[in-house]
Design a protein around this motif. Structure first.
Motif, mmCIF file in Angstrom:
data_model
loop_
_atom_site.group_PDB
_atom_site.id
_atom_site.type_symbol
_atom_site.label_atom_id
_atom_site.label_comp_id
_atom_site.label_asym_id
_atom_site.label_seq_id
_atom_site.Cartn_x
_atom_site.Cartn_y
_atom_site.Cartn_z
ATOM 1 N N LEU B 197 0.827 -1.209 0.000
ATOM 2 C CA LEU B 197 0.000 0.000 0.000
ATOM 3 C C LEU B 197 0.860 1.259 0.000
ATOM 4 O O LEU B 197 0.577 2.220 -0.702
ATOM 5 C CB LEU B 197 -0.917 0.011 1.224
ATOM 6 C CG LEU B 197 -2.219 -0.768 1.090
ATOM 7 C CD1 LEU B 197 -2.973 -0.774 2.415
ATOM 8 C CD2 LEU B 197 -3.106 -0.185 -0.014
ATOM 9 N N ARG B 200 1.992 1.885 -3.461
ATOM 10 C CA ARG B 200 0.926 2.359 -4.354
ATOM 11 C C ARG B 200 0.638 3.834 -4.105
ATOM 12 O O ARG B 200 0.475 4.614 -5.044
ATOM 13 C CB ARG B 200 -0.360 1.557 -4.136
ATOM 14 C CG ARG B 200 -0.263 0.082 -4.485
ATOM 15 C CD ARG B 200 -0.413 -0.168 -5.980
ATOM 16 N NE ARG B 200 -1.776 -0.055 -6.453
ATOM 17 C CZ ARG B 200 -2.644 -1.056 -6.486
ATOM 18 N NH1 ARG B 200 -2.286 -2.253 -6.044
ATOM 19 N NH2 ARG B 200 -3.851 -0.881 -6.959
ATOM 20 N N TYR B 201 0.555 4.224 -2.841
ATOM 21 C CA TYR B 201 0.219 5.616 -2.519
ATOM 22 C C TYR B 201 1.366 6.573 -2.825
ATOM 23 O O TYR B 201 1.138 7.743 -3.117
ATOM 24 C CB TYR B 201 -0.236 5.740 -1.062
ATOM 25 C CG TYR B 201 -1.700 5.416 -0.863
ATOM 26 C CD1 TYR B 201 -2.669 6.394 -1.057
ATOM 27 C CD2 TYR B 201 -2.119 4.135 -0.518
ATOM 28 C CE1 TYR B 201 -4.018 6.105 -0.898
ATOM 29 C CE2 TYR B 201 -3.464 3.830 -0.352
ATOM 30 C CZ TYR B 201 -4.423 4.832 -0.529
ATOM 31 O OH TYR B 201 -5.748 4.540 -0.379
ATOM 32 N N VAL B 204 0.979 8.046 -6.328
ATOM 33 C CA VAL B 204 -0.282 8.673 -6.720
ATOM 34 C C VAL B 204 -0.050 10.137 -7.071
ATOM 35 O O VAL B 204 0.760 10.813 -6.443
ATOM 36 C CB VAL B 204 -1.268 8.561 -5.543
ATOM 37 C CG1 VAL B 204 -2.406 9.537 -5.669
ATOM 38 C CG2 VAL B 204 -1.783 7.150 -5.445
ATOM 39 N N LEU B 208 -2.992 15.278 -2.073
ATOM 40 C CA LEU B 208 -3.623 15.070 -0.767
ATOM 41 C C LEU B 208 -3.531 13.612 -0.334
ATOM 42 O O LEU B 208 -3.171 13.302 0.801
ATOM 43 C CB LEU B 208 -5.093 15.471 -0.838
ATOM 44 C CG LEU B 208 -5.418 16.932 -0.579
ATOM 45 C CD1 LEU B 208 -6.868 17.212 -0.925
ATOM 46 C CD2 LEU B 208 -5.144 17.285 0.870
ATOM 47 N N LEU B 209 -3.851 12.728 -1.263
ATOM 48 C CA LEU B 209 -3.781 11.295 -0.947
ATOM 49 C C LEU B 209 -2.343 10.874 -0.676
ATOM 50 O O LEU B 209 -2.059 10.128 0.261
ATOM 51 C CB LEU B 209 -4.329 10.465 -2.114
ATOM 52 C CG LEU B 209 -5.830 10.193 -2.133
ATOM 53 C CD1 LEU B 209 -6.196 9.386 -3.359
ATOM 54 C CD2 LEU B 209 -6.268 9.449 -0.870
ATOM 55 N N SER B 212 -1.230 12.272 2.733
ATOM 56 C CA SER B 212 -1.889 11.596 3.857
ATOM 57 C C SER B 212 -1.250 10.235 4.088
ATOM 58 O O SER B 212 -1.010 9.826 5.228
ATOM 59 C CB SER B 212 -3.381 11.405 3.568
ATOM 60 O OG SER B 212 -4.014 12.630 3.473
ATOM 61 N N ALA B 213 -0.989 9.530 2.987
ATOM 62 C CA ALA B 213 -0.413 8.185 3.109
ATOM 63 C C ALA B 213 1.010 8.261 3.657
ATOM 64 O O ALA B 213 1.390 7.485 4.545
ATOM 65 C CB ALA B 213 -0.429 7.483 1.759
ATOM 66 N N LEU B 216 0.825 8.899 7.259
ATOM 67 C CA LEU B 216 0.323 7.716 7.958
ATOM 68 C C LEU B 216 1.423 6.668 8.158
ATOM 69 O O LEU B 216 1.661 6.215 9.283
ATOM 70 C CB LEU B 216 -0.831 7.120 7.148
ATOM 71 C CG LEU B 216 -1.346 5.755 7.565
ATOM 72 C CD1 LEU B 216 -1.947 5.818 8.958
ATOM 73 C CD2 LEU B 216 -2.391 5.254 6.570
ATOM 74 N N PHE B 217 2.106 6.308 7.085
ATOM 75 C CA PHE B 217 3.085 5.217 7.202
ATOM 76 C C PHE B 217 4.321 5.644 8.007
ATOM 77 O O PHE B 217 4.844 4.870 8.801
ATOM 78 C CB PHE B 217 3.463 4.687 5.814
ATOM 79 C CG PHE B 217 2.327 3.934 5.158
ATOM 80 C CD1 PHE B 217 1.923 2.696 5.655
ATOM 81 C CD2 PHE B 217 1.644 4.466 4.084
ATOM 82 C CE1 PHE B 217 0.862 1.997 5.082
ATOM 83 C CE2 PHE B 217 0.581 3.780 3.502
ATOM 84 C CZ PHE B 217 0.182 2.546 4.006
#
Lengths: 439, 406
Positions: B197, B200-201, B204, B208-209, B212-213, B216-217
């Protein structure tokens, strides 16, 4: 580069529904987008047996506010009557069924565009369902006020919300009464009248959020004048007979001036209706509603030319939602490659589209509702009158992304009680991937 | 010199150890780090427009009592229903009693007639203006806490955190920032999925996505590496509800030294149009949660309070006059609280404009005598040692310092 027919259909279904299914894609392929859209714009002619079946067990959905108050009484009242209500007799149960119904309709209804528009208007005309007596009023508000008018004329929807007990209570207008000392009374919870005065809460949000928009050209003076026009628009008896009532004893009978228009003295209930007409036909309203619709269906940053055309259609058609939607769904801006995948799904859209894509079965009970809450969208429970925003920035924090990923993991592992997908119908990676977060 | 967890991170200590670098490097760096101290700014947003006139009562201004026949707080005296005297002119709402010891100990300051100079009485515009730090200017998209991060030295993934569901405007922008509602639950329910994941992020195009990712990670890794996930839970009893829970999370992050510099949380329910109440009732309940929350937070922090400053904001105050429903409508000037070890507390700052008819803003609201940016700017400069105030609050020229932080 122009979109292929197949891309167009998937893009269209991503926006006009809560997520494409294999069956809907085939249907649009056979009919073409315009014919499918016309069908969706006449929802009452579309049979919807699956949803009817799913909703049958939700017994509060068809009840009126007063029936709900009687059957699901507030705690103190139940205790006073010597009742010890079971879990499924508490007011919270009423909201829970409303939330369940919304998910079930998003997942299973054949009338997808109607449900999308109901979601749009429910947020536009937001009522926080846990504010006092609104616990028992939002069921009726959704069913009688929003639902029948979601694809109708904006003016009718605006007037219906202005006269709905749910909105009158939420934005305090039911208490607003003439500042004139001799007439200065307001209603109390049991329908009695006590000393009161102007409350400008509804008047302000009516212009800022429901019609003109914050830059739509009104002043603090207009807020006060509109509030005077709506004095006396109240509720007969919030906890007994929650119905719209115009109480002339609370009404300010003097002349008013709203946005430069004089409203003559002695108009009574007509004052408020005139304000509704004035606002519904104001160019700022056409622009504001069109901007929000284009933002919902095309891009967070709405193309100005399309907004202008949609606003023209809004004005020329007298605020006919069907006409505005036709304009948006046929626009080159709608089918432009920049628009494809440009919208982050709201949590309800993510959950519904995952279940639709994976052919999942759900009872939409608490376990899946908890996932919606973790993603930040507890349905019908937006406290501020803005409702849940429809822009990416609202839904893409690290924490919310984590909630989305964990939903995909729990769903595909069949770990959400009451919800199942067929083995192998979707992988966690596919549903948690960035491509699935957008529509 | 003890190696702090933060130190360990800032120098990618784990990686260095793996490479076999001498631990003496870590020790030297740790010493330098300890001198610079980990300063933390906590911003609390009271959404809905708190009624500052009933939070900190100007009981010596007799106009207050004339304007509020049913909701005014009785002046200090004997009895638990009365306001609590601060300085002979102002008094705390009785529900804020937990804050009185902090005021007396000089750790809590009040700024009255403070807020945003824009005259908007829209919740949403007024909040946005306060969060972008540019009242009246809508073209600015990022928040001032984010700009604070953009112009400073880079930090770790837990440098800035909003303990809210959504990324608030005040922290949104180009610099990475985190939202986190629970440290304990900040993990993937299938950890094996993380590498795929994350990749993949990372590819992108939507910023924003992608951001955020990344946040997060990175944050999940840091929380694991520092042992913050296994830190013993606080023993302090926070008030129940989201606000208390969020302060508890912030205190845990401060204490486990994961590199937190900016924290944000919010508390709503201040839009008291109807039945606001006086010594008890709707607003008193909100103030009780608010005051108990802050007091518990200060206690929970222990010695760490020396490195923390809390600033509270609310989009506007409320009408000086109570309305027809024993409530108040959207107004203007308000109250800010500033709390921390290095705060020069025990004082109510700001010039009092008065409540006489000609002193009221637009004839109805408490006037503004202190811009919220003056207070925040002073905290940024003196507490965090920041010099780029002209970038953080563009087009704003700060007046002489209030002297609110030592």
């Amino acid at each position: 580069m122009a979109l292929t027919e197949d891309q167009k259909i998937r893009h269209f279904l991503g926006r006009a529904s809560f997520g494409a299914t294999a069956a809907e894609i085939e249907k649009v392929k056979a009919k073409g987008i315009p014919a499918y859209l016309e069908e969706q714009l006449e929802p009452d002619r579309l049979p919807d047996p699956l949803v009817e079946e799913k909703l049958k067990s939700l017994k509060t959905l068809s009840l009126s506010g007063s029936e709900l108050l009687e059957l699901y009484p507030p705690q103190q009242q139940a205790a006073a009557k010597g009742m010890t209500p079971a879990r499924d007799q508490s007011p919270r149960f009423v909201i829970a069924e409303l939330q369940r119904a919304k998910i079930l309709r998003a997942v299973y209804s054949a009338r997808q565009l109607q449900e999308v528009m109901i979601d749009f208007w429910t947020n536009h005309f937001n009522v926080f369902a846990a504010k006092g007596v609104d616990r028992w009023l939002v069921t009726e508000y959704e069913r009688e006020t929003i639902r029948p008018r979601a694809l109708g004329r904006f003016r009718d929807l605006l007037l219906a919300t202005a006269q709905s007990p749910a909105m009158l209570f939420y934005l305090d207008n039911w208490l607003s009464s003439s500042p004139d000392a001799a007439l200065s009374r307001a209603r109390t919870g049991n329908g009695a009248i006590r000393k009161g005065g102007i409350n400008e809460n509804y008047a302000r949000e009516l212009m800022e959020l429901h019609t003109l928009g914050v830059d739509g050209g009104y002043t603090q003076k207009d807020v006060g004048e509109v509030a005077r026009c709506f004095t006396g628009w109240t509720i007969r008896q919030p906890r007994g007979r929650p119905e719209f009532l115009f109480d002339s004893r609370m009404h300010d009978r003097g002349a008013k001036t709203v946005l430069g228009t004089t409203i003559a003295a002695g108009g009574g209930v007509e004052d408020g209706i005139k304000v509704v007409e004035l606002l519904a036909s104001h160019p700022s309203t056409a622009r504001f509603i069109s901007t929000k619709l284009v933002r919902r269906f095309v891009r967070d940053d709405p193309p100005a030319a399309l907004v202008a055309r949609a606003a023209d259609v809004f004005r020329d058609s007298g605020g006919d939602m069907k006409a505005v939607l036709r304009a948006i769904f046929s626009a080159p801006e709608f089918f432009s490659p920049e628009a494809v995948g440009a919208k982050i799904k709201k949590p309800i859209e993510l959950i519904a589209s995952a279940l639709r894509a994976a052919g999942g079965e759900t009872d939409a009970a608490q376990p899946i509702l908890r996932h919606l809450v973790a993603m930040g969208e507890p349905l019908f429970l937006s406290v501020p009158p803005t409702g849940f925003p429809d822009v990416a920035a609202t839904w893409t924090s690290p924490d919310m992304l984590l909630a989305r990923i964990n939903f995909a993991i729990d769903l595909t592992a069949n770990r959400i009680r009451g919800t199942r997908i067929k083995a192998g119908a979707a992988t966690a990676l596919a549903l948690a991937a960035p491509e699935f977060q957008v529509r | 010199m003890e190696l702090t967890r933060r130190m360990f991170l800032k120098t990618s200590g784990i990686g260095l150890l793996a490479l076999g670098l001498p631990p003496s490097f870590l020790v030297r760096a740790a010493a330098a780090e300890a001198e610079r101290k980990n300063k933390v700014l906590v911003v609390v947003f009271q959404r809905g427009g708190m009624d500052g006139l009933n939070a900190v009562i100007p009981f010596k201004d007799r106009a207050y009592y004339a304007l509020r026949p049913t909701i005014a707080l009785a002046e200090p005296g004997s009895g638990s229903d009365r306001a609590i005297d601060l300085d002979g002119f102002y008094a705390l709402h009785p529900a804020l009693a937990p804050l009185k010891p902090l005021f007396a100990a000089g750790r809590l300051a009040v700024v009255h007639a403070a807020g945003s100079p824009d005259n908007s009485r829209s919740h949403f515009d007024a909040q946005d203006y306060m969060e972008t730090g540019t009242p009246g200017v809508k073209s600015i998209r990022d928040g001032w806490l984010n700009r604070l991060l953009q112009y400073g030295a880079a930090g770790g993934p837990l440098r800035a955190a909003a303990v809210t569901f959504r990324m608030p405007r005040i922290l949104a922008g180009d610099a990475p920032a985190l939202t986190l509602t629970s440290v304990e639950e900040f993990r993937l329910r299938d950890p094996l999925l993380a590498p795929a994941l994350e990749q993949r992020y990372a590819n992108v195009s939507d910023p924003l996505l992608r951001k955020s990712a990344a946040g997060l990670f990175d944050a999940m890794r840091t929380l694991q590496a520092t042992g913050a996930l296994s830190a013993p839970p606080s023993k302090e009893a926070y008030p129940s509800g989201r606000f208390g829970a969020s302060l508890k999370q912030i205190a845990a992050l401060v204490k486990s030294q994961v590199g937190l510099e900016i924290a944000f949380t919010e508390v709503d329910g201040w839009d008291t149009h109807v039945g606001e109440g006086g010594a008890s009732g709707q607003m008193a309940n909100r103030l009780k949660e608010f005051g108990e929350g802050l007091a518990t937070f200060a206690r929970d922090l222990g010695e760490h309070i020396e490195d923390v400053v809390v600033v509270t904001l609310s989009e506007f105050g409320r009408t000086a006059r109570e309305n027809g429903n024993r409530g108040t409508d959207h107004g203007h000037g308000n109250v800010m609280f500033v709390m921390g070890g290095k705060v020069k507390g025990g004082k109510v700052y700001g010039r009092w404009p008065g409540l006489d008819p000609d002193a009221l803003y637009e004839g109805r609201d408490l006037a503004l005598t202190t811009d919220f940016r003056a207070v925040c700017g002073e905290v940024l400069a003196r507490h965090l040692g920041r010099t780029e105030l002209d970038k953080i609050f563009p087009a704003y020229r700060a007046p002489a310092p209030l002297g609110i932080v030592t």
